[in-house]
Design a protein around this motif. Structure first.
Motif, mmCIF file in Angstrom:
data_model
loop_
_atom_site.group_PDB
_atom_site.id
_atom_site.type_symbol
_atom_site.label_atom_id
_atom_site.label_comp_id
_atom_site.label_asym_id
_atom_site.label_seq_id
_atom_site.Cartn_x
_atom_site.Cartn_y
_atom_site.Cartn_z
ATOM 1 N N LEU A 208 -0.713 -0.504 -0.653
ATOM 2 C CA LEU A 208 -0.991 -1.830 -1.215
ATOM 3 C C LEU A 208 0.138 -2.797 -0.867
ATOM 4 C CD1 LEU A 208 -2.907 -3.508 -3.093
ATOM 5 C CD2 LEU A 208 -1.382 -2.865 -4.977
ATOM 6 N N ALA A 209 1.386 -2.342 -1.009
ATOM 7 C CA ALA A 209 2.528 -3.194 -0.675
ATOM 8 C C ALA A 209 2.531 -3.566 0.802
ATOM 9 C CB ALA A 209 3.829 -2.488 -1.051
ATOM 10 N N LEU A 210 2.062 -2.657 1.650
ATOM 11 C CA LEU A 210 2.030 -2.900 3.090
ATOM 12 C C LEU A 210 0.931 -3.885 3.481
ATOM 13 C CD1 LEU A 210 2.964 -2.194 5.996
ATOM 14 C CD2 LEU A 210 1.348 -0.266 5.920
ATOM 15 N N HIS A 211 -0.254 -3.701 2.930
ATOM 16 C CA HIS A 211 -1.416 -4.463 3.381
ATOM 17 C C HIS A 211 -1.765 -5.665 2.499
ATOM 18 C CE1 HIS A 211 -2.174 -1.439 6.417
ATOM 19 N NE2 HIS A 211 -2.164 -0.487 5.500
ATOM 20 N N SER A 212 -1.387 -5.624 1.218
ATOM 21 C CA SER A 212 -1.669 -6.743 0.300
ATOM 22 C C SER A 212 -0.445 -6.979 -0.585
ATOM 23 C CB SER A 212 -2.903 -6.442 -0.556
ATOM 24 O OG SER A 212 -4.056 -6.275 0.242
ATOM 25 N N PRO A 213 0.657 -7.431 0.008
ATOM 26 C CA PRO A 213 1.917 -7.561 -0.746
ATOM 27 C C PRO A 213 1.836 -8.555 -1.893
ATOM 28 C CG PRO A 213 2.083 -8.599 1.427
ATOM 29 C CD PRO A 213 0.817 -7.807 1.425
ATOM 30 N N ASP A 214 0.957 -9.569 -1.797
ATOM 31 C CA ASP A 214 0.840 -10.531 -2.890
ATOM 32 C C ASP A 214 0.242 -9.885 -4.141
ATOM 33 O OD1 ASP A 214 -1.487 -10.152 -1.478
ATOM 34 O OD2 ASP A 214 -2.102 -12.257 -1.472
ATOM 35 N N ALA A 221 5.186 -7.659 -11.248
ATOM 36 C CA ALA A 221 5.719 -8.607 -12.229
ATOM 37 C C ALA A 221 5.014 -8.461 -13.576
ATOM 38 C CB ALA A 221 5.561 -10.038 -11.706
ATOM 39 N N SER A 222 3.710 -8.198 -13.534
ATOM 40 C CA SER A 222 2.938 -8.029 -14.774
ATOM 41 C C SER A 222 3.412 -6.835 -15.582
ATOM 42 C CB SER A 222 1.448 -7.865 -14.446
ATOM 43 O OG SER A 222 0.958 -8.957 -13.725
ATOM 44 N N MET A 223 3.838 -5.771 -14.883
ATOM 45 C CA MET A 223 4.238 -4.537 -15.557
ATOM 46 C C MET A 223 5.691 -4.553 -16.041
ATOM 47 S SD MET A 223 1.605 -2.617 -15.768
ATOM 48 C CE MET A 223 2.378 -1.062 -16.241
ATOM 49 N N PHE A 240 -0.034 -11.935 -14.305
ATOM 50 C CA PHE A 240 -1.267 -11.355 -13.763
ATOM 51 C C PHE A 240 -2.269 -12.426 -13.366
ATOM 52 C CE2 PHE A 240 -5.236 -8.768 -14.073
ATOM 53 C CZ PHE A 240 -4.888 -7.812 -13.132
ATOM 54 N N GLU A 241 -2.235 -13.572 -14.020
ATOM 55 C CA GLU A 241 -3.194 -14.634 -13.710
ATOM 56 C C GLU A 241 -3.064 -15.126 -12.277
ATOM 57 O OE1 GLU A 241 -4.286 -16.912 -17.876
ATOM 58 O OE2 GLU A 241 -2.435 -17.451 -16.837
ATOM 59 N N ILE A 242 -1.882 -15.049 -11.691
ATOM 60 C CA ILE A 242 -1.700 -15.526 -10.317
ATOM 61 C C ILE A 242 -2.032 -14.456 -9.282
ATOM 62 C CG2 ILE A 242 0.088 -17.145 -11.065
ATOM 63 C CD1 ILE A 242 2.150 -15.278 -9.824
ATOM 64 N N CYS A 243 -2.408 -13.259 -9.740
ATOM 65 C CA CYS A 243 -2.745 -12.178 -8.822
ATOM 66 C C CYS A 243 -4.051 -12.494 -8.091
ATOM 67 C CB CYS A 243 -2.888 -10.861 -9.576
ATOM 68 S SG CYS A 243 -3.249 -9.437 -8.524
ATOM 69 N N PRO A 244 -4.120 -12.289 -6.773
ATOM 70 C CA PRO A 244 -5.383 -12.488 -6.057
ATOM 71 C C PRO A 244 -6.467 -11.555 -6.578
ATOM 72 C CG PRO A 244 -3.535 -12.358 -4.520
ATOM 73 C CD PRO A 244 -3.001 -11.969 -5.869
#
Length: 475
Positions: A208-214, A221-223, A240-244
């Protein structure tokens, strides 16, 4: 060790009117004697695993907790999503929580609203996938197709792995048209995309960090700021609200070099419509499925679900009929997907039937709105043994409580009283009050509300054992 992750979100539109936004299909008992959520948890008994970690919407938290309590099965916690952001972020939260607790388990990701007829085949497929997941592969389970289904996405398999436990993933494909689906089935190389997965928590997060870092950054940050309330785990809402908003397929599985597919032939269905439910149900000699009090004459290939009233049908073919306390659906089987348009219309007209049933569940019990007018409303209230409603008051309505059965401990202003069958109390506008069941059996009462405004938001809470002091939900 396997840590099951049960995703229990959902909007409740595809199986309206039985499912609603506040009571979606994972809470419904559609097959057998358990809800779909309970059945999902029960089928894990054939696998060695830790108690499941559940992810759900904030507004469904009490329903999820109650379903696990009634099922007699423990859970590892219930992560509350303050807003829906699809499956990739939801699974990331679960993976981060698992690692935060000092572990790196295999995550078995499941939806709470799938039907699986052959549970032993399900367990066998999961066990076959364990060695692959332990080798840092991201395993997706591909359902062996039984028909050229146009309502599912597909997975095309690649080469057979050296251990012959599965296949590499050639590619994921969107829902096809009928001709394309028929071609897929003819090749024997395609599976239905089940949305079930098995992988290490760390492996998923790395990919996930590699392919969707946002997405990874927003979830991380949420955790950083979590709070625990009984079984509930709350994350930082603003972060979490700013998460895609993205699915695991798009965010990870279609991009990773470590995706493998393990075939699963288990009688699976995602029950995406009433016609899909008719297809998997046992039918009578005329192809009918009748649930509840139903009389059918000269009727064929029809599904009827009657929850409250006698439903009589004559001369129907290929029809869906669903009856609840406050709504009835009648549709051709071929047109049943358009039920979403009904839900959209209800939203547009600001009607309540898309959101909740006449009977509404609360952590303390339930209430049924049995009658209403311009200045009154009548509810039948059931309070579980030992449960207590919040200490509250109303600005615009008075209430009259009549005990039907059981014992009520009532706070009415500065008085505490016990009421039993056939006794009553009157609570004027603006008076602080509370209701508790101190007994060992359910408390049943009739509440008559009267006043100039009877909306659900006319409530001020002072104390609440369920953490709803800031909320505005009824009772």
């Amino acid at each position: 060790m396997i840590l099951p992750i049960i995703m229990a979100g959902g909007s409740g539109s595809r199986l309206w009117p039985l499912s609603r936004q506040q009571f979606p299909k994972q809470f419904l008992t559609l097959l057998g004697n358990h809800s779909m959520l309970q059945t999902t948890a029960n089928r894990l008994q054939g696998i060695v695993h830790s108690p499941a970690l559940v992810i759900c919407n904030e507004e469904h938290r009490f329903a999820v907790a109650e379903q696990f309590r009634l099922n007699g099965i423990n859970n590892s916690g219930i992560i509350l999503e303050p807003v829906g952001r699809n499956t990739a972020p939801a699974i990331a939260l679960a993976a981060m929580l698992a690692i935060k607790n000092g572990n790196d388990p295999l995550l078995l990701v499941l939806a709470a609203d799938h039907v699986i007829r052959d549970e032993s085949a399900f367990c066998d497929a999961v066990k076959r996938a364990i060695p692959l997941a332990e080798q840092n592969q991201l395993v997706t389970f591909g359902i062996v197709p039984t028909a050229p289904e146009t309502g599912y996405g597909y997975i095309k398999r690649g080469v057979l792995l050296t251990n012959e436990l599965g296949f590499s993933v050639a590619n994921f494909v969107e829902k096809p048209n009928l001709t394309t689906a028929q071609n897929y089935i003819a090749t024997g190389q395609y599976y239905w995309n089940s949305g079930m997965f098995l992988f290490k928590a760390s492996t998923y997060l790395q990919e996930l960090a590699l392919h969707s870092p946002d997405i990874f950054a927003a979830c991380e940050a949420s955790m950083l700021d979590t709070t625990h309330d009984a079984d509930f785990i709350r994350i930082n809402k603003q972060a979490f609200e700013i998460c895609p908003d993205d699915s695991i397929d798009y965010a990870v599985m279609e991009k990773t070099q470590h995706a493998v597919v393990v075939p699963m032939d288990c009688g699976w269905s995602d029950v995406g419509s009433w016609s899909a439910l008719w297809q998997i149900e046992d039918k009578d000699e005329h192809g009918n499925v009748f649930k509840g009090d139903v009389i059918g004459i000269d009727t064929n290939n029809t599904y009827v679900n009657a929850t409250e009233k006698l439903v009589s049908i004559i001369g129907l073919d290929d029809v869906i009929v669903v009856e609840t306390k406050d709504a009835v659906l009648v549709a051709k089987q071929s047109e049943v997907q358009q039920v979403k348009k009904v839900v959209d219309q209800l939203k547009l007209e600001q009607r309540s039937e898309w959101q909740h049933h006449r009977e509404v569940y609360r952590p303390w019990g339930k209430y049924d709105s049995i009658d209403n007018g311009s200045r009154f409303q009548v509810k039948r209230i059931t309070v579980k043994p030992g449960a207590k409603l919040s200490v509250q008051m109303h600005h615009h309505r008075a209430e009259h409580w009549i005990i039907v059965s059981g014992t009520a401990k009532v706070t009415n202003g500065d008085k505490d009283i016990l009421l039993t069958e056939n006794q009553s109390t009157y609570i004027p506008v603006g008076v602080v009050h509370a209701l508790e069941n101190p007994g060992k059996v359910p408390l049943e009462l009739i509440e008559v509300q009267s006043g100039s405004y009877l909306g659900e938001d006319d409530i001020v809470r002072f104390e609440d054992r369920y953490g709803r002091v800031e909320a505005t939900e009824s009772k």
